[in-house]
Design a protein around this motif. Sequence first.
Motif, PDB file in Angstrom:
ATOM      1  N   LYS A 260     -16.452  -6.100  -9.987  1.00  0.00           N
ATOM      2  CA  LYS A 260     -15.690  -4.942 -10.467  1.00  0.00           C
ATOM      3  C   LYS A 260     -14.402  -4.774  -9.670  1.00  0.00           C
ATOM      4  N   ALA A 261     -14.511  -4.900  -8.338  1.00  0.00           N
ATOM      5  CA  ALA A 261     -13.319  -4.763  -7.495  1.00  0.00           C
ATOM      6  C   ALA A 261     -12.317  -5.873  -7.802  1.00  0.00           C
TER       7      ALA A 261
ATOM      8  N   ALA B  73      -4.645  -4.653 -11.899  1.00  0.00           N
ATOM      9  CA  ALA B  73      -3.456  -4.062 -11.278  1.00  0.00           C
ATOM     10  C   ALA B  73      -2.347  -5.104 -11.126  1.00  0.00           C
TER      11      ALA B  73
ATOM     12  N   ASP C 134     -10.613  -5.019 -11.034  1.00  0.00           N
ATOM     13  CA  ASP C 134      -9.639  -3.943 -10.833  1.00  0.00           C
ATOM     14  C   ASP C 134      -8.362  -4.486 -10.195  1.00  0.00           C
ATOM     15  N   THR C 135      -8.526  -5.334  -9.163  1.00  0.00           N
ATOM     16  CA  THR C 135      -7.373  -5.926  -8.494  1.00  0.00           C
ATOM     17  C   THR C 135      -6.589  -6.803  -9.461  1.00  0.00           C
TER      18      THR C 135
ATOM     19  N   GLN D 113     -15.196  -2.647 -18.073  1.00  0.00           N
ATOM     20  CA  GLN D 113     -14.086  -1.974 -17.412  1.00  0.00           C
ATOM     21  C   GLN D 113     -13.882  -0.627 -18.062  1.00  0.00           C
TER      22      GLN D 113
END
Length: 170
Positions: free
Chosen positions: A116-117, A124, A120-121, A169
Amino acid sequence: MTKTDQDREAFETAARSDGLAPETWDEDEKMYIDSDTQWMWQGWQAALAHERARAASPAPQVPDGWKLVPYAVTPNMERAAATAFERGDPTWPALLDAAPPAPVASHEPASVKWAKAALDTLAAYEADLGEPLPDDHEIGRIDESRGAPSFRIRVGHIRQLAASRAIIQE
């Protein structure tokens, strides 16, 4: 097959797709000859040990007559206390009554949290670029002392990990 053998088999599958060298396993030494693969194997084992210990530990119990509350007063708690104060009622019970329930501990595996991280990265980064990265693009960190990647992973692999763990997400 022992649990360690099963763990190593799963690690080697992931390691191959990340460009590591799991074929360098030395059965006599019980380690990988390739140092990057050995470091990742040690991290894999540590993460598994942590997750297994966390999953086996009981949730903390709140004694009767006690309540878990957040460190900082929430806006809802502030309103309840202000209303109680205006009425001339004690504010402490109003604060406690308005406190949100304690969050339920997540038993989400570290690999899912990592995926998940990573997503997200990645999202972005792609938002900054204004376009998606191709699946074969590699992201990672360069080890300045060696002038080579100390960690790298293909964007497509991040997406595969996320899909295989049914990560949605938000």
